[in-house]
Design an enzyme around this catalytic site. Sequence first.
Site, PDB file in Angstrom:
ATOM      1  CB  THR A 273       8.368   2.127   1.508  1.00  0.00           C
ATOM      2  OG1 THR A 273       8.845   1.273   0.469  1.00  0.00           O
ATOM      3  CG2 THR A 273       9.533   2.839   2.174  1.00  0.00           C
TER       4      THR A 273
ATOM      5  CG  LEU B  39      -1.843  -1.237   1.276  1.00  0.00           C
ATOM      6  CD1 LEU B  39      -2.253  -1.552   2.699  1.00  0.00           C
ATOM      7  CD2 LEU B  39      -3.053  -0.999   0.380  1.00  0.00           C
TER       8      LEU B  39
ATOM      9  CE  LYS C  15      11.881   0.462  -0.174  1.00  0.00           C
ATOM     10  NZ  LYS C  15      12.522   0.375  -1.473  1.00  0.00           N
TER      11      LYS C  15
ATOM     12  CE  LYS D 238       5.450   6.084   0.713  1.00  0.00           C
ATOM     13  NZ  LYS D 238       5.991   4.715   0.766  1.00  0.00           N
TER      14      LYS D 238
END
Length: 288
Positions: A96, A65, A171, A239
């Site tokens: 992420t 998502l 990540k 983001k």
Amino acid sequence: MKRIAFLGLGIMGAPMARRLLDHGLHVTVWNRKAARAAPLVDAGARLAESPAQAASNAEAVIAMLADVDASRTVWLGPAGALAAMQRGTLAIDSSTLTVEWMRELGAAAAARGIGFLDAPVTGSKKQAEEGSLNFLVGGAAQDVERARSLFSAMGRGQVHVGPAGSGAMLKLINNFMCGVQVASLAEAIAMAERSGIDVKLAGDILAAGSPGSPLVKMVVPRMVARDYTPNFLVPLMVKDLTYVIDTFRNAGIELADARAARERFQAAADAGHEHQDIASVVEVFRRN
Ligand code: NAP
């Protein structure tokens, strides 16, 4: 594990779910905009009307998502997946996301007797399609083992980084470097153009030389050709860099370069490139 629910069928989620189907697994899919599920349903997936419905009969539930808000809604919101899952099943979030949210979701899963892995990926659309993603996994070793066949179906394997949240941490560190590289590449390409140097020549030199990371090699041709077909959308980079900046700040590292990169991607989004690939950040600097 044979019965899998897949939640989120965007640029990454759709090909990942497709790989699971192609490996003979029984896949139930859900996406907020249901129309996006049609090709998977044609390929044999079942369509669920809610995350809860998708999750209720699954041995493992995988989410891919956009961001923390989406993930929170899909796992814990009304008709969320977690409350519908059986004890002993496995929840995996490959989006992420932030370390804090992954730890919170992991604790909520544990309280229900459900295993949890944060398992974000390196690789993009092409790697998702060809099954060569790499999963950076946080969680308990036995849960990583249980998910091994799923990660192998969707990628070239998994790296067990550490406890819940550590996959998300690695990540974010990874995408910090990615964001800064693409923003600086955009400035370099624009500078070559403004100076009158052949932009294709400049791109080839950058890609073949010391700055030529795999990411730079991949993005140079897109910037040169002005091909902004979505692989990784501009707002998702904004983001990621926002999560990165907050995460590093919590550890006492102020990321001036990530802030500068985020400004560039935000400017690209504001200039109308929000539905385009991150390569379009070069347009912020272009004069024609
Ligand atoms: P995408 O194509 O924009 O897909 C986003 C997905 O999230 C869609 O299924 C979308 O549903 C869903 N979504 C967004 N807001 C939602 C909400 N409030 N409630 C429910 N669902 C919501 O993005 P993507 O490229 O597949 O990326 C997915 C994740 O993987 C992101 O966290 C991204 O950072 C990460 N990632 C991307 C890449 C890449 O190269 N693209 C690589 C590695 C990791 P709708 O279809 O209904 O809008």
